[in-house]
Motif scaffolding. Structure first.
Motif, PDB file in Angstrom:
ATOM      1  N   GLY A 163       0.803  -1.218   0.000  1.00  0.00           N
ATOM      2  CA  GLY A 163       0.000   0.000   0.000  1.00  0.00           C
ATOM      3  C   GLY A 163       0.832   1.263   0.000  1.00  0.00           C
ATOM      4  O   GLY A 163       0.437   2.284  -0.571  1.00  0.00           O
ATOM      5  N   LYS A 164       1.989   1.209   0.620  1.00  0.00           N
ATOM      6  CA  LYS A 164       2.874   2.381   0.661  1.00  0.00           C
ATOM      7  C   LYS A 164       3.394   2.714  -0.731  1.00  0.00           C
ATOM      8  O   LYS A 164       3.497   3.888  -1.115  1.00  0.00           O
ATOM      9  CB  LYS A 164       4.030   2.106   1.616  1.00  0.00           C
ATOM     10  CG  LYS A 164       4.841   3.325   2.001  1.00  0.00           C
ATOM     11  CD  LYS A 164       5.827   2.992   3.113  1.00  0.00           C
ATOM     12  CE  LYS A 164       6.551   4.245   3.584  1.00  0.00           C
ATOM     13  NZ  LYS A 164       7.494   3.933   4.696  1.00  0.00           N
ATOM     14  N   ILE A 165       3.696   1.683  -1.502  1.00  0.00           N
ATOM     15  CA  ILE A 165       4.159   1.881  -2.880  1.00  0.00           C
ATOM     16  C   ILE A 165       3.020   2.416  -3.745  1.00  0.00           C
ATOM     17  O   ILE A 165       3.219   3.317  -4.575  1.00  0.00           O
ATOM     18  CB  ILE A 165       4.711   0.566  -3.455  1.00  0.00           C
ATOM     19  CG1 ILE A 165       5.970   0.157  -2.696  1.00  0.00           C
ATOM     20  CG2 ILE A 165       4.993   0.691  -4.945  1.00  0.00           C
ATOM     21  CD1 ILE A 165       6.530  -1.189  -3.101  1.00  0.00           C
ATOM     22  N   LEU A 166       1.823   1.867  -3.546  1.00  0.00           N
ATOM     23  CA  LEU A 166       0.669   2.339  -4.311  1.00  0.00           C
ATOM     24  C   LEU A 166       0.397   3.808  -4.012  1.00  0.00           C
ATOM     25  O   LEU A 166       0.106   4.589  -4.927  1.00  0.00           O
ATOM     26  CB  LEU A 166      -0.560   1.488  -3.964  1.00  0.00           C
ATOM     27  CG  LEU A 166      -1.796   1.713  -4.840  1.00  0.00           C
ATOM     28  CD1 LEU A 166      -1.503   1.384  -6.291  1.00  0.00           C
ATOM     29  CD2 LEU A 166      -2.962   0.865  -4.330  1.00  0.00           C
ATOM     30  N   ASP A 167       0.502   4.185  -2.759  1.00  0.00           N
ATOM     31  CA  ASP A 167       0.332   5.589  -2.367  1.00  0.00           C
ATOM     32  C   ASP A 167       1.353   6.467  -3.090  1.00  0.00           C
ATOM     33  O   ASP A 167       1.035   7.580  -3.531  1.00  0.00           O
ATOM     34  CB  ASP A 167       0.491   5.708  -0.853  1.00  0.00           C
ATOM     35  CG  ASP A 167       0.316   7.122  -0.335  1.00  0.00           C
ATOM     36  OD1 ASP A 167      -0.745   7.411   0.244  1.00  0.00           O
ATOM     37  OD2 ASP A 167       1.241   7.950  -0.500  1.00  0.00           O
ATOM     38  N   GLU A 168       2.568   5.959  -3.245  1.00  0.00           N
ATOM     39  CA  GLU A 168       3.631   6.740  -3.869  1.00  0.00           C
ATOM     40  C   GLU A 168       3.346   7.054  -5.329  1.00  0.00           C
ATOM     41  O   GLU A 168       3.747   8.114  -5.824  1.00  0.00           O
ATOM     42  CB  GLU A 168       4.970   5.994  -3.755  1.00  0.00           C
ATOM     43  CG  GLU A 168       5.570   6.021  -2.364  1.00  0.00           C
ATOM     44  CD  GLU A 168       6.889   5.277  -2.298  1.00  0.00           C
ATOM     45  OE1 GLU A 168       7.323   4.733  -3.349  1.00  0.00           O
ATOM     46  OE2 GLU A 168       7.488   5.234  -1.211  1.00  0.00           O
ATOM     47  N   TYR A 169       2.680   6.152  -6.032  1.00  0.00           N
ATOM     48  CA  TYR A 169       2.372   6.414  -7.440  1.00  0.00           C
ATOM     49  C   TYR A 169       1.578   7.710  -7.588  1.00  0.00           C
ATOM     50  O   TYR A 169       1.875   8.540  -8.454  1.00  0.00           O
ATOM     51  CB  TYR A 169       1.578   5.249  -8.042  1.00  0.00           C
ATOM     52  CG  TYR A 169       2.418   4.069  -8.448  1.00  0.00           C
ATOM     53  CD1 TYR A 169       3.309   4.150  -9.512  1.00  0.00           C
ATOM     54  CD2 TYR A 169       2.314   2.854  -7.766  1.00  0.00           C
ATOM     55  CE1 TYR A 169       4.086   3.051  -9.889  1.00  0.00           C
ATOM     56  CE2 TYR A 169       3.082   1.754  -8.137  1.00  0.00           C
ATOM     57  CZ  TYR A 169       3.966   1.864  -9.194  1.00  0.00           C
ATOM     58  OH  TYR A 169       4.728   0.788  -9.565  1.00  0.00           O
ATOM     59  N   ALA A 170       0.574   7.872  -6.748  1.00  0.00           N
ATOM     60  CA  ALA A 170      -0.238   9.089  -6.807  1.00  0.00           C
ATOM     61  C   ALA A 170       0.499  10.269  -6.196  1.00  0.00           C
ATOM     62  O   ALA A 170       0.496  11.382  -6.755  1.00  0.00           O
ATOM     63  CB  ALA A 170      -1.563   8.869  -6.078  1.00  0.00           C
ATOM     64  N   ARG A 171       1.145  10.053  -5.063  1.00  0.00           N
ATOM     65  CA  ARG A 171       1.794  11.151  -4.333  1.00  0.00           C
ATOM     66  C   ARG A 171       2.944  11.762  -5.138  1.00  0.00           C
ATOM     67  O   ARG A 171       3.100  12.989  -5.189  1.00  0.00           O
ATOM     68  CB  ARG A 171       2.282  10.644  -2.972  1.00  0.00           C
ATOM     69  CG  ARG A 171       2.617  11.751  -1.987  1.00  0.00           C
ATOM     70  CD  ARG A 171       2.798  11.183  -0.590  1.00  0.00           C
ATOM     71  NE  ARG A 171       1.598  10.486  -0.139  1.00  0.00           N
ATOM     72  CZ  ARG A 171       0.548  11.101   0.407  1.00  0.00           C
ATOM     73  NH1 ARG A 171       0.570  12.403   0.580  1.00  0.00           N
ATOM     74  NH2 ARG A 171      -0.505  10.394   0.787  1.00  0.00           N
TER      75      ARG A 171
END
Length: 256
Positions: A163-171
């Motif tokens: 989830g942290k990596i997925l958050d990074e795509y948008a962030r």
């Protein structure tokens, strides 16, 4: 002969301890019938949003529009609200978790609706933004940016992704545009019988996304005291990637 027994010497006090994450692995993936209920709720929510764009008027208060939203959702078959709907206008859209007030809607305001509907105990959670009249170039640009960030995360969503990596795509997409400090919350969360379920998609901790879950993906950009834009869509995580249950428009909608 039976000797009398003091029950206090037989039954010991029971101490209950929290058992976090013992049940959730079984409830996060949704069964086909559960997916049907969530999809039905999503369909109602998107229809309600379209109705609100027709019902909103300059001079209405946020609370009045919230009441119209709840009433319309019930008319269309929703059995309740997964959470208290957020309806904000103008500068109040800069508050990610603001509550509706008696603030009146004005010409030129951005309007933010964050709400859900429920079918057979299963709910959805979407956020939409539109403008009362002609938006500014900056508002149109930021809206497109937020939509792109949301889509970038959805396009990279696969079972097992952290989830942290997925958050990074948008962030990171928002950071590259210079608005990193204006994205103030996590990217998303699971939905189902509760408005916020595991897994939580956040930069704050690592949590893998299992196959079968339904997620609410909701990036946002906020300018304190000015305005804010958040878009939230619900997607089903399959082995082939994310299947969208809702679709926010790619360009900022305008109500005249």
């Amino acid at each position: 002969y039976t000797e009398a027994v003091d029950i206090r010497n037989v039954i010991r006090p029971v101490k209950f301890k929290p058992a976090p994450r013992e049940v959730e692995p079984f409830t996060m993936p949704k069964a086909p019938v559960e997916l049907d209920h969530i999809m039905a709720a999503c369909k109602i929510a998107e229809s309600v949003y379209e109705k609100m764009k027709k019902k909103v008027k300059v001079g209405m208060t946020e609370i009045e529009l919230q009441s119209e939203l709840i009433y319309e959702a019930r008319k269309q078959g929703s059995e309740g609200e997964p959470f208290n709907p957020i309806v904000l206008a103008g500068e109040r859209t800069s508050m990610p978790h603001g509550r509706p007030s008696h603030r009146k809607i004005k010409k030129g305001d951005l309007i933010l609706l964050d709400f859900g509907t429920m079918i057979q105990g299963f709910g959805c959670d979407i956020t939409r933004v539109f403008c009362m009249g002609k938006p500014t170039k900056e508002q149109e640009s930021v809206y497109k940016l937020v939509h792109q960030a949301k889509q970038k995360a959805i396009d990279n969503l696969r079972p097992g992704i952290n989830g942290k990596i997925l958050d990074e795509y948008a962030r990171k997409h928002i950071e590259k545009a210079g608005y990193g400090d204006n994205f103030k919350h996590s990217l998303g969360h699971g939905i189902g019988v509760a408005a916020h379920e595991m897994p939580f998609i956040t930069f704050r901790k690592e949590e893998n996304v299992p196959v079968g879950v339904v997620l609410a993906i909701e990036p946002g950009v906020y300018f304190e005291g000015k305005w804010g834009i958040r878009l939230e869509d619900n997607v089903h995580v399959t082995f082939d990637g994310a299947v969208p249950f809702t679709n926010a428009p790619a360009e900022l909608p305008v109500v005249k």
